[in-house]
Design a protein around this motif. Structure first.
Motif, PDB file in Angstrom:
ATOM      1  N   PHE A 131       1.445  -1.509   0.412  1.00 13.85           N
ATOM      2  CA  PHE A 131      -0.067   0.219  -0.560  1.00 13.85           C
ATOM      3  C   PHE A 131       0.870   1.029  -0.498  1.00 13.85           C
ATOM      4  CE2 PHE A 131      -2.344   3.849   2.168  1.00 13.85           C
ATOM      5  CZ  PHE A 131      -3.646   3.374   1.109  1.00 13.85           C
ATOM      6  N   GLN A 132      -0.140   2.180  -0.303  1.00 12.28           N
ATOM      7  CA  GLN A 132       1.066   3.454  -0.920  1.00 12.28           C
ATOM      8  C   GLN A 132       0.332   4.794  -1.361  1.00 12.28           C
ATOM      9  OE1 GLN A 132       4.661   2.941  -3.795  1.00 12.28           O
ATOM     10  NE2 GLN A 132       3.080   4.571  -4.302  1.00 12.28           N
ATOM     11  N   ASP A 133      -1.187   4.500  -1.590  1.00 11.61           N
ATOM     12  CA  ASP A 133      -1.439   5.306  -1.697  1.00 11.61           C
ATOM     13  C   ASP A 133      -2.078   5.769  -2.887  1.00 11.61           C
ATOM     14  OD1 ASP A 133      -3.536   7.218  -0.445  1.00 11.61           O
ATOM     15  OD2 ASP A 133      -2.605   8.970   0.213  1.00 11.61           O
ATOM     16  N   ASP A 134      -1.791   5.339  -3.710  1.00  9.13           N
ATOM     17  CA  ASP A 134      -2.173   5.098  -5.325  1.00  9.13           C
ATOM     18  C   ASP A 134      -3.656   5.328  -5.986  1.00  9.13           C
ATOM     19  OD1 ASP A 134      -2.057   2.743  -4.916  1.00  9.13           O
ATOM     20  OD2 ASP A 134       0.455   2.202  -5.811  1.00  9.13           O
ATOM     21  N   GLY A 135      -4.716   4.999  -5.038  1.00  6.73           N
ATOM     22  CA  GLY A 135      -5.671   4.352  -5.789  1.00  6.73           C
ATOM     23  C   GLY A 135      -6.377   5.060  -6.403  1.00  6.73           C
ATOM     24  N   ARG A 136      -5.694   6.272  -6.296  1.00  5.45           N
ATOM     25  CA  ARG A 136      -6.579   6.592  -7.778  1.00  5.45           C
ATOM     26  C   ARG A 136      -5.949   7.192  -9.029  1.00  5.45           C
ATOM     27  NH1 ARG A 136      -3.549  12.208  -8.394  1.00  5.45           N
ATOM     28  NH2 ARG A 136      -1.530  11.542  -7.524  1.00  5.45           N
ATOM     29  N   LEU A 137      -5.306   6.494  -9.325  1.00  5.12           N
ATOM     30  CA  LEU A 137      -4.736   6.002 -10.559  1.00  5.12           C
ATOM     31  C   LEU A 137      -5.705   4.636 -11.095  1.00  5.12           C
ATOM     32  CD1 LEU A 137      -2.826   5.591 -12.352  1.00  5.12           C
ATOM     33  CD2 LEU A 137      -1.823   3.662 -11.474  1.00  5.12           C
ATOM     34  N   VAL A 138      -6.421   3.782 -10.596  1.00 10.76           N
ATOM     35  CA  VAL A 138      -7.568   3.353 -10.853  1.00 10.76           C
ATOM     36  C   VAL A 138      -8.391   3.824 -11.312  1.00 10.76           C
ATOM     37  CG1 VAL A 138      -9.278   1.648 -10.642  1.00 10.76           C
ATOM     38  CG2 VAL A 138      -6.767   0.690 -10.080  1.00 10.76           C
ATOM     39  N   ALA A 139      -9.261   4.529 -10.570  1.00 14.92           N
ATOM     40  CA  ALA A 139     -10.557   5.802 -10.388  1.00 14.92           C
ATOM     41  C   ALA A 139     -10.332   7.005 -11.682  1.00 14.92           C
ATOM     42  CB  ALA A 139     -10.584   6.601  -9.258  1.00 14.92           C
ATOM     43  N   THR A 140      -8.495   6.972 -12.157  1.00 14.74           N
ATOM     44  CA  THR A 140      -8.932   8.431 -13.274  1.00 14.74           C
ATOM     45  C   THR A 140      -8.563   7.587 -14.603  1.00 14.74           C
ATOM     46  OG1 THR A 140      -7.036   9.610 -12.008  1.00 14.74           O
ATOM     47  CG2 THR A 140      -7.222   9.792 -13.584  1.00 14.74           C
ATOM     48  N   THR A 141      -7.846   6.533 -14.086  1.00 12.83           N
ATOM     49  CA  THR A 141      -8.352   5.303 -15.279  1.00 12.83           C
ATOM     50  C   THR A 141      -9.806   5.434 -15.925  1.00 12.83           C
ATOM     51  OG1 THR A 141      -5.601   4.495 -15.127  1.00 12.83           O
ATOM     52  CG2 THR A 141      -6.656   3.834 -16.480  1.00 12.83           C
ATOM     53  N   LEU A 142      -9.801   4.584 -15.372  1.00 13.88           N
ATOM     54  CA  LEU A 142     -11.434   4.200 -15.209  1.00 13.88           C
ATOM     55  C   LEU A 142     -12.724   5.184 -16.397  1.00 13.88           C
ATOM     56  CD1 LEU A 142     -13.102   2.127 -12.271  1.00 13.88           C
ATOM     57  CD2 LEU A 142     -12.011   1.320 -14.308  1.00 13.88           C
ATOM     58  N   GLU A 143     -12.168   6.557 -15.512  1.00 14.92           N
ATOM     59  CA  GLU A 143     -12.849   7.573 -16.075  1.00 14.92           C
ATOM     60  C   GLU A 143     -12.450   8.347 -18.210  1.00 14.92           C
ATOM     61  OE1 GLU A 143     -13.902  12.400 -15.195  1.00 14.92           O
ATOM     62  OE2 GLU A 143     -12.453  11.025 -13.081  1.00 14.92           O
ATOM     63  N   ALA A 144     -10.647   8.336 -17.617  1.00 11.93           N
ATOM     64  CA  ALA A 144     -10.028   8.750 -18.240  1.00 11.93           C
ATOM     65  C   ALA A 144     -10.556   7.729 -20.230  1.00 11.93           C
ATOM     66  CB  ALA A 144      -8.398   8.100 -18.762  1.00 11.93           C
ATOM     67  N   LEU A 145     -10.717   6.764 -19.608  1.00 11.04           N
ATOM     68  CA  LEU A 145     -10.915   5.853 -20.737  1.00 11.04           C
ATOM     69  C   LEU A 145     -12.175   5.507 -21.040  1.00 11.04           C
ATOM     70  CD1 LEU A 145      -7.616   3.263 -20.834  1.00 11.04           C
ATOM     71  CD2 LEU A 145      -8.004   5.533 -22.031  1.00 11.04           C
ATOM     72  N   ALA A 146     -13.466   5.420 -20.277  1.00  8.10           N
ATOM     73  CA  ALA A 146     -14.562   5.431 -20.357  1.00  8.10           C
ATOM     74  C   ALA A 146     -15.057   5.422 -21.566  1.00  8.10           C
ATOM     75  CB  ALA A 146     -15.388   6.091 -19.294  1.00  8.10           C
ATOM     76  N   GLY A 147     -14.732   5.875 -22.793  1.00  9.12           N
ATOM     77  CA  GLY A 147     -15.462   6.832 -23.615  1.00  9.12           C
ATOM     78  C   GLY A 147     -14.281   5.951 -24.772  1.00  9.12           C
ATOM     79  N   GLU A 148     -13.373   4.977 -24.464  1.00 11.69           N
ATOM     80  CA  GLU A 148     -12.722   4.611 -25.400  1.00 11.69           C
ATOM     81  C   GLU A 148     -12.987   3.239 -25.868  1.00 11.69           C
ATOM     82  OE1 GLU A 148     -10.379   6.617 -27.215  1.00 11.69           O
ATOM     83  OE2 GLU A 148     -10.404   7.973 -25.901  1.00 11.69           O
ATOM     84  N   ASP A 149     -12.460   3.162 -27.482  1.00 12.06           N
ATOM     85  CA  ASP A 149     -12.991   1.610 -27.730  1.00 12.06           C
ATOM     86  C   ASP A 149     -12.076   0.256 -27.251  1.00 12.06           C
ATOM     87  OD1 ASP A 149     -14.813  -0.168 -29.309  1.00 12.06           O
ATOM     88  OD2 ASP A 149     -13.211   0.280 -31.494  1.00 12.06           O
ATOM     89  N   VAL A 150     -12.094   0.458 -25.933  1.00 10.36           N
ATOM     90  CA  VAL A 150     -10.927  -0.348 -25.660  1.00 10.36           C
ATOM     91  C   VAL A 150     -12.050  -1.368 -24.426  1.00 10.36           C
ATOM     92  CG1 VAL A 150      -9.155   1.034 -25.851  1.00 10.36           C
ATOM     93  CG2 VAL A 150     -10.458   1.168 -23.446  1.00 10.36           C
ATOM     94  N   HIS A 151     -10.950  -2.395 -23.894  1.00 10.08           N
ATOM     95  CA  HIS A 151     -11.258  -3.090 -22.936  1.00 10.08           C
ATOM     96  C   HIS A 151     -10.595  -3.372 -21.522  1.00 10.08           C
ATOM     97  CE1 HIS A 151     -13.861  -6.484 -21.588  1.00 10.08           C
ATOM     98  NE2 HIS A 151     -13.544  -6.736 -20.516  1.00 10.08           N
ATOM     99  N   LEU A 152     -11.378  -2.540 -20.103  1.00  9.73           N
ATOM    100  CA  LEU A 152     -10.574  -1.802 -19.206  1.00  9.73           C
ATOM    101  C   LEU A 152     -10.297  -2.486 -18.335  1.00  9.73           C
ATOM    102  CD1 LEU A 152      -9.000   0.214 -18.049  1.00  9.73           C
ATOM    103  CD2 LEU A 152     -10.404   1.255 -17.491  1.00  9.73           C
ATOM    104  N   VAL A 153      -9.547  -3.437 -17.917  1.00 11.05           N
ATOM    105  CA  VAL A 153      -9.575  -4.401 -16.588  1.00 11.05           C
ATOM    106  C   VAL A 153      -8.778  -3.761 -15.617  1.00 11.05           C
ATOM    107  CG1 VAL A 153      -9.119  -6.552 -15.944  1.00 11.05           C
ATOM    108  CG2 VAL A 153      -9.621  -6.189 -18.675  1.00 11.05           C
TER     109      VAL A 153
END
Length: 412
Positions: free
Chosen positions: A257-279
């Protein structure tokens, strides 16, 4: 030959060693491991004798993320390793008495265990799964820590001459008193420089390779680059993976743990409209409150190896293990470093042309989207890195080096 391996309480330090131990076991050597309690069953399934390190070691949290400034983060991290060293010295000593090994492998961040291994008189080696914090006397490698670009021209060399000693003093003030206290109690000579932590063993298995690592005119004696030796516990691929018909983007956070969880939330928002399958894989504590778009899946754990076979990009905090696992599969990365060695990993990725780097303070959905889309064009660079890793010989070369150190041959 009986081999005893001793790890710090970090999966990112254990997992790269497993293929090396597996190769040694395949050659007929007897392998015993002391590691995290949560991983002993997986290691026993590999055919090793595995026991947990002392509980007091795992109880000491690696909490450098709580510090506010880079020097304070270094100090807090070194205090963690120093506190653990008080326990891992006695722990390895007891393990040597119980196992009676012919050779010992020690995690480079287990300072007390390293001192005991050195004192034992046994053939011993360390392994290092992140960038080597040792300056290059002949230049070419920038001062370790902030992720500087390699120097070019007189101004760059002047920068390195000015910053190198400063950064070394910061690390030395934090690490040397703690490391040397446990070394004194073990009866071995003190370290003179921080670099000695990484170069005192007769053999250092360095788990990377060029072109991700910067070339040096001369490497320290005993350093043997063997590639990342990536491994994860065996697991079946998720049943939905076969039906994925769009570029797959994988995002994950640190195993410590190093308090980097916002990376996931930001990625979900950033790629929500892209033609990718985000995991996204994220610890359970980070699942609450996430908004998951229609093109995404989020889970506490998924095996990364089968996902990488379909991935077009990996978004990562820049831990060496996760980053190099992706690159070893020829998958480019978008690195958002939050601390520790991640600044160095991110810069090496950028310099190698194997992905993109986005500093965490600049993290936003728009910037991350651009960085990911650019990273997806860096497949050629990622493949060059994968070829460099393979050229080292990997676990086979590492096992050869351990056998050579111990003067042993594989049993007939």
């Amino acid at each position: 030959m009986k081999i005893l391996a001793y790890t710090s309480p970090a999966r990112g330090h254990l997992f790269p060693l497993v293929p090396v131990l597996d190769e040694l076991g395949r050659r007929g050597h007897d392998v015993a491991v002391r590691t995290l309690a949560s991983q002993t069953a997986a290691l026993e399934a590999c055919g090793f004798s595995a026991q947990a390190i002392a509980p007091a070691i795992e109880a000491i949290e690696h909490d450098d993320f709580r510090a506010r400034t880079p020097p304070a983060k270094v100090g807090r991290a070194m205090a963690t390793f120093g506190a653990r060293a008080e326990h891992d010295a006695a722990d390895l000593e007891a393990a040597i008495t119980a196992e009676r090994p012919d050779a010992v492998l020690v995690d480079v961040m287990s300072w007390g265990a390293s001192a005991v291994a050195e004192r034992s008189g046994l053939p011993w080696a360390q392994w290092l799964p992140y960038p080597l914090p040792v300056p290059s006397p002949d230049g070419g490698v920038p001062p370790f820590g902030p992720g500087l670009t390699p120097a070019h021209g007189p101004l760059g060399r002047l920068r390195d001459r000015a910053l190198g000693p400063l950064l070394e003093r910061v690390a030395g003030r934090a690490a040397l008193p703690l490391a040397n206290a446990v070394r004194g109690r073990a009866g071995v000579p003190p370290y003179a420089r921080v670099a000695d932590i990484y170069t005192s063993a007769p053999l250092l298995l360095y788990m990377t390779a060029e072109p991700l690592e910067y070339p040096r005119p001369e490497w320290p004696a005993g350093v043997r680059m063997v590639g990342p030796c990536a491994w994860e516990p065996p697991a079946d691929p998720p049943p939905w993976l076969e039906a994925v018909d769009r570029p797959l983007v994988l995002v994950s956070t640190s195993s410590e743990f190093q308090d980097d969880g916002r990376l996931v939330a930001t990625t979900l928002e950033a790629l929500a409209g892209e033609d990718v399958h985000l995991v996204a894989t994220v610890p359970a504590a980070g699942l609450a409150g996430l908004t998951v778009p229609a093109n995404a899946r989020v889970a506490e754990f998924l095996p990364h190896t089968p996902l990488l076979a379909k991935a077009a990009c990996v978004v990562t905090h820049g831990g060496a293990g996760a980053t190099q696992k992706a690159l070893a599969a020829g998958v480019p990365v978008c690195v958002v470093p939050f601390g520790r060695d991640q600044f160095e990993v991110a810069r090496r990725v950028e310099v190698a042309g194997a992905g993109t780097r986005l500093p965490a303070p600049r993290l936003s959905p728009a910037r991350l989207r651009a960085a990911v889309l650019e990273a997806m064009t860096k497949t050629d660079g990622a493949r060059r890195v994968a070829d460099g890793f393979a050229a080292t010989g990997g676990p086979v070369a590492a096992a050869d080096a351990v056998e050579g150190l111990a003067g042993a041959r594989a049993p007939a």
